[in-house]
Structure formats: C-alpha cells, structure tokens
Motif scaffolding. Structure first.
Motif, PDB file in Angstrom:
ATOM      1  N   PHE A 232      38.371  14.403 -11.317  1.00 46.81           N
ATOM      2  CA  PHE A 232      39.233  15.153 -12.228  1.00 46.81           C
ATOM      3  C   PHE A 232      40.434  15.747 -11.484  1.00 46.81           C
ATOM      4  O   PHE A 232      41.016  16.741 -11.927  1.00 46.81           O
ATOM      5  CB  PHE A 232      38.427  16.239 -12.944  1.00 46.81           C
ATOM      6  CG  PHE A 232      37.450  15.675 -13.935  1.00 46.81           C
ATOM      7  CD1 PHE A 232      37.823  15.483 -15.257  1.00 46.81           C
ATOM      8  CD2 PHE A 232      36.179  15.290 -13.543  1.00 46.81           C
ATOM      9  CE1 PHE A 232      36.934  14.933 -16.175  1.00 46.81           C
ATOM     10  CE2 PHE A 232      35.287  14.740 -14.446  1.00 46.81           C
ATOM     11  CZ  PHE A 232      35.658  14.561 -15.769  1.00 46.81           C
ATOM     12  N   ALA A 233      40.817  15.106 -10.386  1.00 48.70           N
ATOM     13  CA  ALA A 233      42.009  15.512  -9.652  1.00 48.70           C
ATOM     14  C   ALA A 233      43.253  14.981 -10.352  1.00 48.70           C
ATOM     15  O   ALA A 233      43.200  13.989 -11.076  1.00 48.70           O
ATOM     16  CB  ALA A 233      41.951  14.984  -8.227  1.00 48.70           C
ATOM     17  N   GLY A 234      44.366  15.650 -10.110  1.00 48.33           N
ATOM     18  CA  GLY A 234      45.645  15.170 -10.624  1.00 48.33           C
ATOM     19  C   GLY A 234      46.344  16.182 -11.509  1.00 48.33           C
ATOM     20  O   GLY A 234      45.703  17.019 -12.154  1.00 48.33           O
ATOM     21  N   ALA A 241      51.219  22.297 -16.406  1.00 48.32           N
ATOM     22  CA  ALA A 241      50.885  22.814 -15.085  1.00 48.32           C
ATOM     23  C   ALA A 241      49.429  22.512 -14.728  1.00 48.32           C
ATOM     24  O   ALA A 241      48.545  22.590 -15.588  1.00 48.32           O
ATOM     25  CB  ALA A 241      51.119  24.323 -15.040  1.00 48.32           C
ATOM     26  N   TYR A 242      49.222  22.158 -13.476  1.00 42.28           N
ATOM     27  CA  TYR A 242      47.852  21.984 -13.003  1.00 42.28           C
ATOM     28  C   TYR A 242      47.234  23.353 -12.796  1.00 42.28           C
ATOM     29  O   TYR A 242      47.822  24.229 -12.155  1.00 42.28           O
ATOM     30  CB  TYR A 242      47.831  21.203 -11.691  1.00 42.28           C
ATOM     31  CG  TYR A 242      46.464  21.193 -11.031  1.00 42.28           C
ATOM     32  CD1 TYR A 242      45.475  20.314 -11.468  1.00 42.28           C
ATOM     33  CD2 TYR A 242      46.162  22.091 -10.008  1.00 42.28           C
ATOM     34  CE1 TYR A 242      44.216  20.317 -10.894  1.00 42.28           C
ATOM     35  CE2 TYR A 242      44.904  22.100  -9.419  1.00 42.28           C
ATOM     36  CZ  TYR A 242      43.929  21.215  -9.867  1.00 42.28           C
ATOM     37  OH  TYR A 242      42.692  21.227  -9.299  1.00 42.28           O
ATOM     38  N   CYS A 254      41.068  12.709 -16.588  1.00 40.19           N
ATOM     39  CA  CYS A 254      40.354  11.933 -15.581  1.00 40.19           C
ATOM     40  C   CYS A 254      40.916  10.523 -15.601  1.00 40.19           C
ATOM     41  O   CYS A 254      41.003   9.893 -16.661  1.00 40.19           O
ATOM     42  CB  CYS A 254      38.862  11.930 -15.904  1.00 40.19           C
ATOM     43  SG  CYS A 254      37.870  10.811 -14.900  1.00 40.19           S
ATOM     44  N   ARG A 255      41.303  10.017 -14.442  1.00 36.47           N
ATOM     45  CA  ARG A 255      41.898   8.688 -14.364  1.00 36.47           C
ATOM     46  C   ARG A 255      40.986   7.615 -14.936  1.00 36.47           C
ATOM     47  O   ARG A 255      41.448   6.673 -15.587  1.00 36.47           O
ATOM     48  CB  ARG A 255      42.250   8.374 -12.907  1.00 36.47           C
ATOM     49  CG  ARG A 255      42.818   6.981 -12.694  1.00 36.47           C
ATOM     50  CD  ARG A 255      43.228   6.733 -11.266  1.00 36.47           C
ATOM     51  NE  ARG A 255      42.089   6.740 -10.350  1.00 36.47           N
ATOM     52  CZ  ARG A 255      42.180   6.362  -9.064  1.00 36.47           C
ATOM     53  NH1 ARG A 255      43.341   5.976  -8.568  1.00 36.47           N
ATOM     54  NH2 ARG A 255      41.118   6.389  -8.289  1.00 36.47           N
ATOM     55  N   LEU A 256      39.689   7.746 -14.722  1.00 36.07           N
ATOM     56  CA  LEU A 256      38.756   6.742 -15.217  1.00 36.07           C
ATOM     57  C   LEU A 256      38.672   6.727 -16.735  1.00 36.07           C
ATOM     58  O   LEU A 256      38.452   5.675 -17.342  1.00 36.07           O
ATOM     59  CB  LEU A 256      37.361   6.987 -14.628  1.00 36.07           C
ATOM     60  CG  LEU A 256      37.187   6.642 -13.147  1.00 36.07           C
ATOM     61  CD1 LEU A 256      35.902   7.242 -12.611  1.00 36.07           C
ATOM     62  CD2 LEU A 256      37.200   5.140 -12.947  1.00 36.07           C
ATOM     63  N   LEU A 257      38.830   7.895 -17.361  1.00 38.35           N
ATOM     64  CA  LEU A 257      38.755   7.982 -18.822  1.00 38.35           C
ATOM     65  C   LEU A 257      40.068   7.604 -19.470  1.00 38.35           C
ATOM     66  O   LEU A 257      40.090   6.976 -20.539  1.00 38.35           O
ATOM     67  CB  LEU A 257      38.365   9.408 -19.238  1.00 38.35           C
ATOM     68  CG  LEU A 257      37.006   9.924 -18.759  1.00 38.35           C
ATOM     69  CD1 LEU A 257      36.820  11.376 -19.189  1.00 38.35           C
ATOM     70  CD2 LEU A 257      35.873   9.059 -19.288  1.00 38.35           C
ATOM     71  N   VAL A 263      48.391  12.505 -13.094  1.00 38.70           N
ATOM     72  CA  VAL A 263      49.309  11.883 -12.139  1.00 38.70           C
ATOM     73  C   VAL A 263      48.739  12.124 -10.749  1.00 38.70           C
ATOM     74  O   VAL A 263      48.504  13.269 -10.357  1.00 38.70           O
ATOM     75  CB  VAL A 263      50.725  12.476 -12.252  1.00 38.70           C
ATOM     76  CG1 VAL A 263      51.635  11.849 -11.201  1.00 38.70           C
ATOM     77  CG2 VAL A 263      51.284  12.277 -13.647  1.00 38.70           C
ATOM     78  N   LEU A 264      48.530  11.029 -10.009  1.00 40.29           N
ATOM     79  CA  LEU A 264      47.971  11.105  -8.668  1.00 40.29           C
ATOM     80  C   LEU A 264      48.966  10.546  -7.655  1.00 40.29           C
ATOM     81  O   LEU A 264      49.828   9.728  -8.005  1.00 40.29           O
ATOM     82  CB  LEU A 264      46.668  10.301  -8.587  1.00 40.29           C
ATOM     83  CG  LEU A 264      45.473  10.872  -9.358  1.00 40.29           C
ATOM     84  CD1 LEU A 264      44.357   9.841  -9.446  1.00 40.29           C
ATOM     85  CD2 LEU A 264      44.964  12.132  -8.685  1.00 40.29           C
TER      86      LEU A 264
END
Length: 356
Positions: A232-234, A241-242, A254-257, A263-264
């Motif tokens: 759940f990074a990014g 805002a993060y 989540c990139r996988l979802l 944005v990574l």
C-alpha cells in the motif's frame, strides 16, 4: 549499580547491556551460560493483569500444543521461560518481565532481509530464493500458531527474525492473544502499516482474530518478495496528499488492486516479479476473501521448487520466477534500485539489536 531480576522461586540474574526497546518493553542481555535475554515492561496498563498473562504463558510451555511449537532447531519462538521482577526496593517500584531465548544467536533482525542495501551487509549470500524461503517459513509459522490457538495481533518486522537460510523466528509473545483455562487474554498491541483494515481505528481492547494476522502476513510476504515495497505504498493517484500506509489501506490504494490508484518511483520492482499464483493470492488478501496462512505456506512452497526459479546470466545474485522471460532485478538496477550488477556502497541497515 548492575540491574538484577529475580524469579518467583528466588533465583537471581544479572542483566548486562540494554540491547533493544520499543513502544512497551526494554530488552537486556542476561549474564548466564545459556543465550538468554530479559524483557522488562515498565508501565503495563494493568500490572496485575500483565503478571497473570506472563504466568499463564510460562505455564503453557508444558502444554502439548506449545511443546510442538517449541520443538524446532533453531528455536523459532522466543517463548517466556520464567517471570521475573527487578530486584528493587520494597516500595512498589519493581518492574515485571520475563526471560526468553536470545534470538540473536542464530538470527538477524528481519529488516536485514527486506532491502538490498541491508542484505549486502548482513546477508550477502541471500537472493530472491532466500526471501521466498523466508516468506514460506513465516507463513508456516503463523499457520502453526493459529492451529495452536494463538493470534499474534501485532505481526510486524520488528518482532521477527531470520537466518541465512530464510528460517523465520518471532518474539514478543507477551502481546499475543490466547485462551487459558477458559479465560481470554486479548491481543494488546498494534502497529501502523501492519494493521488489517477492520482494525484501523478500532476501539482499544478490541480482540484481533486470525484473519487480521492473515492480512498482515500478506503485507509482509509482499515486502519480502519486492525488495521491501509495502503493497500500500505510493502517493494517491488522484493527486491527493499521501498520509500513511493505513490511509491507503482504508481507501484501497494498492498497485495490485488498481495500478492507477498510486504513484510509485520508477525504481520500484515491477508487478511481474511475483508469480501469477501469488498475485492472485495478494488480490484476494487485499480485496476479497483472505487466504489463510496455511494457503500462503502451500503456495509459497510450490513457487520455491527448483523448476520454478531461474538464475540471471549477468549477476549470480539475481534469482527470479521462471514466468519472467528476463531478469527483473537487472531492470530495477538500471533505474537505480535493488542490487546493482557491480558492487556498490549502500546503507548497512539497522544494527543487530533486539527489536521490541
């Protein structure tokens, strides 16, 4: 003046250097022929309840379910061996705690395996095959704990240890959830970034369950297999805002979802470093019916088979799934991340102290 602790039977141990501390306890080395450390908890919410918890855990060492858990060599659980108190003045100032095995004898802090910079220093022979073995070992450990009726509740890197073969061990047993003689001893701790969504913001004292451990297990497996990248990074893909991992968890970033949800950096390992079967399990863990620790252990064992791994022709430290037609770690190195094909200086990672 040296700090000493005493057991209920009157045996005294001298504590030497302070080797770790965390949100609740302090860990000291013990002057003893056996490899032992002492964890002291200066200010538990309810001291009497904490003493009862430790006494029950010490007693459970003799129960068949726990004997089976502790039968491995090297030891994989730093179980409370005996309750102790500091040998202080009789004015109520004594601090409670317990003795346990010193995992530093056979293991490194788990964080030393998570990132290439730390691995270069602490575990230079480790490859992706080692992290895959560690993921399998961790899943099997959690599955065995669940089968024995224990819930970790605060599963996180700081409570975990790993050796050069990827065998994982765990500490901080005193925070687990368990039942003894019909009495529930609820899980007491939680850590941002390693909390299941249903427990984020939950009322203090809300008991965790195995499903909560299964969510965090998936997070840790993802980190092991992607050079420490939290799933759940990014930064939010919508330009917001993060705030935190937990905020991303609650909003499904989540990139996988959903590739567009975060944005990574370009140096992040590509999604396809993960075999398809494991990607399916991650999708279920983060957005569907969570796989159990046992399911993770079985899937990871299958992916660790020799015919499922491929070595890199350029760098012998690079190992990847056979599903990937070329080495993903060379690609990552080209954009400034991961293991570089030529030796390069890097951060040494955290010192080998005892996390608590």
């Amino acid at each position: 003046m040296a700090l000493t602790v005493v057991s209920d039977t009157g045996r005294v141990w001298r504590l030497t250097e302070r080797i770790g501390n965390g949100s609740e306890g302090v860990v000291y080395a013990v002057d003893d022929a056996r490899p032992l450390v002492a964890k002291l908890v200066p200010d538990p919410p309810t001291p009497a309840a904490y003493r009862r918890r430790i006494a029950r855990l010490v007693r459970q060492r003799r129960e068949p379910r726990t004997v089976r858990l502790l039968a491995d060599t090297p030891v994989r659980i730093a179980w409370p061996l005996t309750a102790v108190r500091t040998d202080g003045p009789p004015d109520g100032a004594a601090v409670d705690g317990y003795l346990m095995a010193d995992l530093r004898r056979d293991h490194h802090p788990f964080a030393h395996l998570l990132t290439p910079a730390a691995r270069r220093i602490a575990l230079p022979q480790a490859t992706w095959a080692t992290t895959l073995a560690a993921a399998r070992s961790l899943a099997r450990l959690v599955a065995d704990l669940h089968a024995a009726g224990y819930v970790v509740g605060d599963l996180k890197p700081d409570n975990l240890w790993v050796d050069g073969q990827g065998r994982v061990a765990i500490a901080d047993v005193d925070s687990w959830q368990f039942t003894d003689a019909g009495e529930l001893f609820p899980g007491r701790m939680g850590t941002p970034g390693y909390t299941a969504p249903e427990r984020i913001g939950a009322q203090p004292g809300t008991p965790p369950d195995c499903a909560a451990d299964d969510f965090v297990l998936a997070v840790l497996v993802h980190q092991l297999l992607t050079d420490g990248l939290h799933p759940f990074a990014g930064h939010p893909g919508d330009g917001g805002a993060y705030l935190s991992y937990d905020d991303n968890v609650l909003h499904g970033r989540c990139r996988l979802l959903d590739r567009a949800s975060v944005v990574l950096p370009r140096s992040a390992p590509p999604v396809d470093v993960l075999p398809r079967r494991l990607r399916e399990l991650f999708l279920a863990a983060f957005g569907g019916v969570r796989p159990s620790a046992c399911e993770w252990a079985e899937a990871l064992a299958a992916e660790a088979a020799p015919n499922r791994l491929r070595g890199c022709a350029v760098d012998t430290r690079h190992v990847h799934t056979v599903e990937r037609p070329w080495c993903p770690w060379c690609d990552v190195a080209e954009v400034g991340g991961g293991e570089r094909t030529a030796a390069a200086p890097g951060a040494a990672g955290r010192a080998a102290a005892w996390p608590t």
